[in-house]
Design a protein around this motif. Structure first.
Motif, PDB file in Angstrom:
ATOM      1  N   ALA A 120      -3.847   7.903  -9.388  1.00  0.00           N
ATOM      2  CA  ALA A 120      -3.655   8.910  -8.330  1.00  0.00           C
ATOM      3  C   ALA A 120      -4.669   8.701  -7.208  1.00  0.00           C
ATOM      4  CB  ALA A 120      -3.777  10.317  -8.905  1.00  0.00           C
ATOM      5  N   ASP A 121      -5.910   8.412  -7.574  1.00  0.00           N
ATOM      6  CA  ASP A 121      -6.934   8.191  -6.552  1.00  0.00           C
ATOM      7  C   ASP A 121      -6.618   6.965  -5.707  1.00  0.00           C
ATOM      8  OD1 ASP A 121      -8.298  10.409  -7.407  1.00  0.00           O
ATOM      9  OD2 ASP A 121      -9.816   9.299  -8.533  1.00  0.00           O
ATOM     10  N   ALA A 122      -6.047   5.943  -6.320  1.00  0.00           N
ATOM     11  CA  ALA A 122      -5.699   4.730  -5.582  1.00  0.00           C
ATOM     12  C   ALA A 122      -4.609   5.007  -4.555  1.00  0.00           C
ATOM     13  CB  ALA A 122      -5.253   3.630  -6.552  1.00  0.00           C
ATOM     14  N   VAL A 123      -3.635   5.822  -4.943  1.00  0.00           N
ATOM     15  CA  VAL A 123      -2.569   6.192  -3.998  1.00  0.00           C
ATOM     16  C   VAL A 123      -3.153   6.967  -2.832  1.00  0.00           C
ATOM     17  CG1 VAL A 123      -0.445   7.523  -3.684  1.00  0.00           C
ATOM     18  CG2 VAL A 123      -0.790   6.196  -5.788  1.00  0.00           C
ATOM     19  N   ARG A 124      -3.986   7.966  -3.121  1.00  0.00           N
ATOM     20  CA  ARG A 124      -4.572   8.784  -2.062  1.00  0.00           C
ATOM     21  C   ARG A 124      -5.492   7.954  -1.163  1.00  0.00           C
ATOM     22  NH1 ARG A 124      -0.566  11.856  -2.487  1.00  0.00           N
ATOM     23  NH2 ARG A 124      -0.621  13.528  -4.031  1.00  0.00           N
ATOM     24  N   ALA A 125      -6.197   6.988  -1.750  1.00  0.00           N
ATOM     25  CA  ALA A 125      -7.071   6.127  -0.945  1.00  0.00           C
ATOM     26  C   ALA A 125      -6.257   5.300   0.038  1.00  0.00           C
ATOM     27  CB  ALA A 125      -7.896   5.217  -1.854  1.00  0.00           C
ATOM     28  N   ASP A 126      -5.114   4.779  -0.405  1.00  0.00           N
ATOM     29  CA  ASP A 126      -4.227   4.033   0.496  1.00  0.00           C
ATOM     30  C   ASP A 126      -3.780   4.916   1.649  1.00  0.00           C
ATOM     31  OD1 ASP A 126      -4.350   1.699  -0.932  1.00  0.00           O
ATOM     32  OD2 ASP A 126      -2.299   1.807  -1.721  1.00  0.00           O
ATOM     33  N   GLU A 127      -3.426   6.146   1.339  1.00  0.00           N
ATOM     34  CA  GLU A 127      -2.919   7.050   2.370  1.00  0.00           C
ATOM     35  C   GLU A 127      -4.004   7.434   3.367  1.00  0.00           C
ATOM     36  OE1 GLU A 127       0.764   8.948  -0.194  1.00  0.00           O
ATOM     37  OE2 GLU A 127      -1.170   9.964  -0.259  1.00  0.00           O
ATOM     38  N   ARG A 128      -5.230   7.637   2.874  1.00  0.00           N
ATOM     39  CA  ARG A 128      -6.333   7.915   3.798  1.00  0.00           C
ATOM     40  C   ARG A 128      -6.594   6.717   4.705  1.00  0.00           C
ATOM     41  NH1 ARG A 128      -8.644  10.161  -0.866  1.00  0.00           N
ATOM     42  NH2 ARG A 128      -9.892   8.285  -1.155  1.00  0.00           N
ATOM     43  N   GLU A 129      -6.524   5.531   4.129  1.00  0.00           N
ATOM     44  CA  GLU A 129      -6.780   4.330   4.922  1.00  0.00           C
ATOM     45  C   GLU A 129      -5.706   4.135   5.986  1.00  0.00           C
ATOM     46  OE1 GLU A 129      -8.677  -0.035   4.090  1.00  0.00           O
ATOM     47  OE2 GLU A 129      -7.506   0.907   2.498  1.00  0.00           O
ATOM     48  N   ARG A 139       0.834  -1.194   0.000  1.00  0.00           N
ATOM     49  CA  ARG A 139       0.000   0.000   0.000  1.00  0.00           C
ATOM     50  C   ARG A 139       0.880   1.260   0.000  1.00  0.00           C
ATOM     51  NH1 ARG A 139      -5.021  -1.763  -1.378  1.00  0.00           N
ATOM     52  NH2 ARG A 139      -5.901  -3.244   0.137  1.00  0.00           N
ATOM     53  N   SER A 140       0.316   2.345  -0.479  1.00  0.00           N
ATOM     54  CA  SER A 140       1.071   3.591  -0.652  1.00  0.00           C
ATOM     55  C   SER A 140       1.072   4.451   0.603  1.00  0.00           C
ATOM     56  CB  SER A 140       0.465   4.407  -1.803  1.00  0.00           C
ATOM     57  OG  SER A 140       0.523   3.687  -3.014  1.00  0.00           O
ATOM     58  N   PHE A 141       2.237   5.028   0.871  1.00  0.00           N
ATOM     59  CA  PHE A 141       2.412   5.989   1.967  1.00  0.00           C
ATOM     60  C   PHE A 141       3.589   6.873   1.574  1.00  0.00           C
ATOM     61  CE2 PHE A 141       3.675   7.837   5.897  1.00  0.00           C
ATOM     62  CZ  PHE A 141       2.635   7.705   6.821  1.00  0.00           C
ATOM     63  N   GLU A 142       3.338   8.161   1.370  1.00  0.00           N
ATOM     64  CA  GLU A 142       4.423   9.084   1.009  1.00  0.00           C
ATOM     65  C   GLU A 142       4.951   9.793   2.258  1.00  0.00           C
ATOM     66  OE1 GLU A 142       3.499  11.385  -2.863  1.00  0.00           O
ATOM     67  OE2 GLU A 142       1.588  10.902  -1.906  1.00  0.00           O
ATOM     68  N   LEU A 143       6.238   9.728   2.454  1.00  0.00           N
ATOM     69  CA  LEU A 143       6.849  10.433   3.576  1.00  0.00           C
ATOM     70  C   LEU A 143       6.988  11.928   3.303  1.00  0.00           C
ATOM     71  CD1 LEU A 143       9.635   7.884   4.501  1.00  0.00           C
ATOM     72  CD2 LEU A 143       7.640   8.470   5.884  1.00  0.00           C
ATOM     73  N   ASP A 144       7.056  12.291   2.033  1.00  0.00           N
ATOM     74  CA  ASP A 144       7.276  13.696   1.667  1.00  0.00           C
ATOM     75  C   ASP A 144       6.311  14.075   0.546  1.00  0.00           C
ATOM     76  OD1 ASP A 144       8.426  16.172   1.737  1.00  0.00           O
ATOM     77  OD2 ASP A 144      10.435  15.515   1.165  1.00  0.00           O
ATOM     78  N   PRO A 145       4.993  14.009   0.808  1.00  0.00           N
ATOM     79  CA  PRO A 145       4.018  14.166  -0.276  1.00  0.00           C
ATOM     80  C   PRO A 145       3.961  15.553  -0.883  1.00  0.00           C
ATOM     81  CG  PRO A 145       2.902  14.100   1.836  1.00  0.00           C
ATOM     82  CD  PRO A 145       4.337  13.748   2.101  1.00  0.00           C
ATOM     83  N   HIS A 146       4.450  16.553  -0.193  1.00  0.00           N
ATOM     84  CA  HIS A 146       4.364  17.919  -0.691  1.00  0.00           C
ATOM     85  C   HIS A 146       5.601  18.345  -1.478  1.00  0.00           C
ATOM     86  CE1 HIS A 146       0.742  18.231   1.623  1.00  0.00           C
ATOM     87  NE2 HIS A 146       1.388  17.969   2.746  1.00  0.00           N
ATOM     88  N   ARG A 147       6.578  17.477  -1.584  1.00  0.00           N
ATOM     89  CA  ARG A 147       7.778  17.802  -2.364  1.00  0.00           C
ATOM     90  C   ARG A 147       7.444  17.773  -3.849  1.00  0.00           C
ATOM     91  NH1 ARG A 147      13.477  17.697  -1.806  1.00  0.00           N
ATOM     92  NH2 ARG A 147      13.184  17.353   0.426  1.00  0.00           N
ATOM     93  N   ALA A 148       7.849  18.784  -4.576  1.00  0.00           N
ATOM     94  CA  ALA A 148       7.605  18.846  -6.015  1.00  0.00           C
ATOM     95  C   ALA A 148       8.365  17.739  -6.729  1.00  0.00           C
ATOM     96  CB  ALA A 148       8.027  20.208  -6.560  1.00  0.00           C
ATOM     97  N   LYS A 149       7.812  17.288  -7.853  1.00  0.00           N
ATOM     98  CA  LYS A 149       8.411  16.187  -8.594  1.00  0.00           C
ATOM     99  C   LYS A 149       9.861  16.474  -8.974  1.00  0.00           C
ATOM    100  CE  LYS A 149       7.784  13.295 -12.696  1.00  0.00           C
ATOM    101  NZ  LYS A 149       6.878  12.929 -13.808  1.00  0.00           N
ATOM    102  N   GLY A 150      10.162  17.687  -9.361  1.00  0.00           N
ATOM    103  CA  GLY A 150      11.522  18.004  -9.793  1.00  0.00           C
ATOM    104  C   GLY A 150      12.460  18.425  -8.685  1.00  0.00           C
ATOM    105  N   ASP A 151      11.981  18.415  -7.450  1.00  0.00           N
ATOM    106  CA  ASP A 151      12.802  18.853  -6.316  1.00  0.00           C
ATOM    107  C   ASP A 151      13.589  17.655  -5.776  1.00  0.00           C
ATOM    108  OD1 ASP A 151      13.940  19.999  -4.115  1.00  0.00           O
ATOM    109  OD2 ASP A 151      12.062  20.403  -3.049  1.00  0.00           O
ATOM    110  N   VAL A 152      14.793  17.508  -6.253  1.00  0.00           N
ATOM    111  CA  VAL A 152      15.657  16.384  -5.879  1.00  0.00           C
ATOM    112  C   VAL A 152      16.897  16.936  -5.200  1.00  0.00           C
ATOM    113  CG1 VAL A 152      16.970  14.398  -6.721  1.00  0.00           C
ATOM    114  CG2 VAL A 152      14.818  15.045  -7.848  1.00  0.00           C
ATOM    115  N   GLN A 153      17.280  16.338  -4.076  1.00  0.00           N
ATOM    116  CA  GLN A 153      18.477  16.801  -3.391  1.00  0.00           C
ATOM    117  C   GLN A 153      19.190  15.615  -2.747  1.00  0.00           C
ATOM    118  OE1 GLN A 153      15.951  18.501   0.355  1.00  0.00           O
ATOM    119  NE2 GLN A 153      18.020  19.255   0.194  1.00  0.00           N
ATOM    120  N   PRO A 154      20.464  15.753  -2.425  1.00  0.00           N
ATOM    121  CA  PRO A 154      21.187  14.659  -1.771  1.00  0.00           C
ATOM    122  C   PRO A 154      20.536  14.295  -0.438  1.00  0.00           C
ATOM    123  CG  PRO A 154      22.722  16.303  -2.596  1.00  0.00           C
ATOM    124  CD  PRO A 154      21.357  16.900  -2.737  1.00  0.00           C
TER     125      PRO A 154
END
Length: 238
Positions: free
Chosen positions: A165-174, A39-54
């Motif tokens: 996208a909805d499936a990912v968000r549903a996992d996170e809500r659950e 199941r999906s769980f993002e630790l940093d969901p608000h990070r922009a797709k192109g925001d990559v850092q060491p």
């Protein structure tokens, strides 16, 4: 019996915890009757797709660690991974948004290749020199193909921000509804929960207790083991 595992590709304890769980599952007498769903769980969901850092810079900036503390934490994680037979690069890795990887994992589940893909993504993120974040969608397509997915289908999913996208968000809500505020988080038959990268013996206990039982979710471990959450990834003390 179904085991659901909430995790994130950017979470080192998810990488280690999966190996520990699989060690227990491999010795479980009913292992062939256990379905594992990631199941999906993002630790940093608000990070922009192109925001990559060491990784080390991210740890220092986000959690107020010194460079030495961040490196010591990575070294300890590397030792924990090695104890489970896993490769882990303690320097040179980067960190970014994992939403597209989660979307691909939902595609992979529909195609019966989810476990293959998540393991390949973990290996690519934690053990390989090439980045899963900075090389663009074609890097993810390449890894999806390695897991047995159709490359054109993977490209179509990545090109459509709404796909899964909805499936990912549903996992996170659950996950939130179940009380998971960090990962990895394991739910066995919706009867028992195991939080964190517990030792294999704890997973053995959970599998044994959950087998054949139906009851409200009860937390076998309350988060005392290492896990990753909004406040960072716990590191064992040396």
């Amino acid at each position: 019996m179904r085991v659901e595992i909430w995790s994130d590709i950017a979470c080192p304890w998810c990488y280690v915890g999966k190996a520990r769980f699989e060690k227990a599952l491999g010795a479980f007498p009913h292992r062939d009757e256990v379905e594992v769903v990631h199941r999906s769980f993002e630790l940093d969901p608000h990070r922009a797709k192109g925001d990559v850092q060491p990784v080390l810079a991210m740890l220092s900036g986000k959690y107020g660690m010194s460079a030495a503390q961040a490196q010591a934490g990575e070294d300890n994680l590397g030792a924990q991974a090695a104890a489970e037979g896993l490769d882990y690069r303690t320097t040179g890795r980067d960190h970014g948004n994992t939403f597209d990887m989660h979307r691909l994992l939902h595609l992979a589940r529909e195609r019966g290749r989810q476990d293959e893909l998540i393991q390949i993504l973990y290996r690519a993120n934690f053990a390989e020199e090439r980045s899963v974040f900075s090389e663009g969608d074609e890097r993810l397509v390449e890894l999806a193909a390695e897991a047995g997915l159709d490359t054109e289908e993977a490209r179509r999913v990545l090109a459509d921000p709404a796909a899964y996208a909805d499936a990912v968000r549903a996992d996170e809500r659950e996950a939130a509804e179940l009380g998971a505020n960090g990962v990895p988080f394991f739910v066995l038959d919706r009867a028992y929960g195991v939080s964190g990268a517990q030792p294999a013996e704890v997973f053995t206990q959970a599998l044994t207790q959950a087998w054949g039982e139906r009851s409200p979710l009860r937390l076998i471990e309350d988060g005392g083991a290492e896990a990753c959450g909004p406040d960072g990834c716990e590191v064992p003390r040396t």
